[in-house]
Design an enzyme around this catalytic site. Sequence first.
Site, short mmCIF file in Angstrom:
data_model
loop_
_atom_site.label_atom_id
_atom_site.label_comp_id
_atom_site.label_asym_id
_atom_site.label_seq_id
_atom_site.Cartn_x
_atom_site.Cartn_y
_atom_site.Cartn_z
N VAL A 42 0.87 -1.15 0.01
CA VAL A 42 -0.14 -0.02 0.07
C VAL A 42 0.87 1.29 0.02
O VAL A 42 0.67 2.19 -0.61
CB VAL A 42 -1.25 0.15 1.48
CG1 VAL A 42 -1.54 1.49 1.25
CG2 VAL A 42 -2.02 -1.00 0.95
N ALA A 43 1.96 1.12 0.75
CA ALA A 43 2.82 2.38 0.99
C ALA A 43 3.65 2.72 -0.46
O ALA A 43 4.03 3.70 -0.73
CB ALA A 43 3.63 2.18 2.13
N ILE A 45 3.55 1.06 -3.63
CA ILE A 45 2.82 1.27 -5.04
C ILE A 45 2.09 2.77 -4.91
O ILE A 45 1.37 3.37 -4.05
CB ILE A 45 1.56 0.32 -5.11
CG1 ILE A 45 2.42 -1.16 -5.24
CG2 ILE A 45 0.93 0.45 -6.44
CD1 ILE A 45 1.32 -2.12 -5.29
N GLU A 47 -0.29 4.87 -5.81
CA GLU A 47 -1.90 4.78 -6.02
C GLU A 47 -2.23 6.41 -6.28
O GLU A 47 -3.09 6.82 -6.80
CB GLU A 47 -2.56 4.18 -5.22
CG GLU A 47 -2.66 4.55 -3.67
CD GLU A 47 -1.57 4.09 -3.19
OE1 GLU A 47 -1.62 4.37 -1.73
OE2 GLU A 47 -0.65 3.43 -3.29
N ASP A 89 -0.36 32.31 -37.55
CA ASP A 89 -0.86 33.22 -38.53
C ASP A 89 -0.51 34.65 -38.05
O ASP A 89 -0.17 34.83 -36.95
CB ASP A 89 -2.12 33.27 -38.47
CG ASP A 89 -2.82 31.78 -38.80
OD1 ASP A 89 -2.56 31.30 -39.82
OD2 ASP A 89 -3.92 31.56 -38.39
N ASP A 383 -7.97 29.69 -37.81
CA ASP A 383 -9.13 30.32 -37.54
C ASP A 383 -10.16 30.04 -38.50
O ASP A 383 -11.59 30.20 -38.23
CB ASP A 383 -8.80 31.92 -37.40
CG ASP A 383 -8.58 32.51 -38.64
OD1 ASP A 383 -8.44 31.72 -39.70
OD2 ASP A 383 -8.22 33.73 -38.44
N ASP A 387 -8.62 25.33 -42.19
CA ASP A 387 -7.48 25.16 -41.07
C ASP A 387 -7.68 23.93 -40.31
O ASP A 387 -6.71 23.52 -39.68
CB ASP A 387 -7.11 26.65 -40.35
CG ASP A 387 -6.73 27.81 -40.87
OD1 ASP A 387 -6.14 27.33 -41.87
OD2 ASP A 387 -7.18 28.80 -40.48
N ASP A 481 0.85 10.01 0.05
CA ASP A 481 -0.20 10.11 -1.11
C ASP A 481 -1.12 11.07 -0.69
O ASP A 481 -1.99 11.65 -1.28
CB ASP A 481 -0.90 9.09 -1.40
CG ASP A 481 -0.06 8.01 -1.98
OD1 ASP A 481 0.86 8.31 -2.85
OD2 ASP A 481 -0.28 6.66 -2.00
#
Length: 654
Positions: A42-43, A45, A47, A89, A383, A387, A481
Amino acid sequence: MDLLGKQLSLYSFGIIGVIMLVGWMQGKHILDMFTIGVSLAVAAIPEGLPIVVTVTLALGVMRMVQKNAIVKKLPIVETLSCCNVICSDKTGTLTKNEMTVTHIFTSDGLHAEVTGVGYNSSGEVISDGEVIHGFSNSSICKVVEAGCICNDAVIRNNTLMGRPTEGALIALAMKMGLDGVQQEYVRRAEHPFSSEQKWMAVKCVHQTQQDKPETYFMKGAYEQVIHCCTTYNSKGLTLPLTQQQRELYQQEKTYMGSAGLRVLAFASGPEIGQLTFLGLVGIIDPPRTGVREAVATLIGSGVAIKMVTGDSQETAVSIASRLGLYSKGSQSVSGEEVDQMDVHQLSHVIPRTAVFYRASPRHKLKIVKSLQNIGYVVAMTGDGVNDAVALKAADIGVAMGQTGTDVCKEAADMILVDDDFRTILSAIEEGKGIYNNIKNFVRFQLSTSIAALTLISLATLMNFPNPLNAMQILWINIIMDGPPAQSLGVEPVDNDVIRKPPRNVKDSILTKNLIVKILVSSLVIVCGTLFVFWRELRDNVITPRDTTMTFTCFVFFDMFNALSSRSQTRYIFEMGLCSNKMFCYAVLGSLMGQLLVIYFPPLQRVFQTESLSMFDLLFLIGLTSSVCIVSETIKMIERMSDRNPKHETSFHEV
């Protein structure tokens, strides 16, 4: 990001599996090792990575809206940091698109200057010191009359409805009192203007002479109009158009274009192909305020800028030179020359080309493909309806919000609300800042993950008791996290970030420099935490105090590591501790939570902690600040080494 997440998950699972296997072989209870393994997974990876990336990109998009840039697709924000070529342009983006006629040249050689600005009748037409009004000069009158009749624009209450170029011609007629001429003619047919043919013509008849043959009035690019002419007007007489006259008109058109004027030619006659040449007008379209500075900033940071315009070579080069786009050694290429080259041939010419003149939308697509063919990340503005294809093909399609068509906006990735080139600069700056914030988060999260995995791995391999229990590892994961990590994604953009070169799109987010910083921070955290664990474990009996000191040490290391991860280049005192208020609140909340875990009895039972003395906290603060000191030292060393950089040819030089 997807590849990084998969790789980190794979490596983490492998290391965690080894830790569980070694612990089980050492005789530790399999259930305890499984609990530690799940906690480490859990720590370790990441996520939180997709959450932080998505939130950071979304907040960046919101900030861009405040700067008049609407981003339709989140990944484009990251692509902006890679952009190394902008094909823009001229009219309306680099210039104001506020047209004003300033010069008239008639087919019989008369010159007239036009005063006043804006779409109104303020101003005069002056020739040889004499004010020309109404029909007092037939040659000038014929030019103004043709521009007014061959026109679809309307000016009401000083407000233009129509194209700015046509509005300038109506304003010219208003200054001479000839704006009512348009209503005197009945339009029988029209050849509308297009970027391909570069001319417009209408077939009309005077209201009082509807039984007589119709007359064509034409306006457009000089090269196209003169091609349809066989005669020219000279003081009311129609004379054959000689080569000498053509050279005179070409010389005058070149002179006007070199002054930065947009040049329009006018003609009239019974049939297209048998027209009488009437003269030229020069229209000024001043550059937008601040565009020259924006261009200089972008070019200085390694972003090349190509002007794509339908104007003549002289006009395009003149404006490009004023804006700093065209310098000694630069080249200009016409749309006709682009047609004659294939993509491979154009790829050899395009790095030195700063201006594409007499270009149409189909040329834009070829330009984009040629640049992409040699590895550049291209932003293309547009524009018009035509285009859309080029905008779709570009890495970043940029549509105009005010003058852009719905089809163009639908095909684009980003829309400029104010049609201003400077907005592109702001968007690129924001894109680079967002990418840096993501790198800061990755550095913080990976250094914490590696430190946690290494700490448990070393303890297991050395047959030590686990310095952190499962609940403590999960709490560290919340911090890693949670708010402190998330707040790194909203770090204010560094003012100097726009001056840094675009990154190579093929480069991984984990550069060698970033990996070194991650490993150094992880090493300091692991060594400091192990030192505290060893110091508290001298009696070889693990107690709640031992794990509490180790646990708190790791959390404090995390806070100082987050502080140093706010920027890869700037010192903490340069950024200011409170410049990112969200970070301050996140760290304060995390520290308050840690103190509750240590001192609040119900949480003490859950996390297996006990109260620490004030001396213990001061000791831990002093020790854990070392990760910040080491990080700031690395920044100082990097700055010293950057003072004498070796010259290298950049991948992004165009």
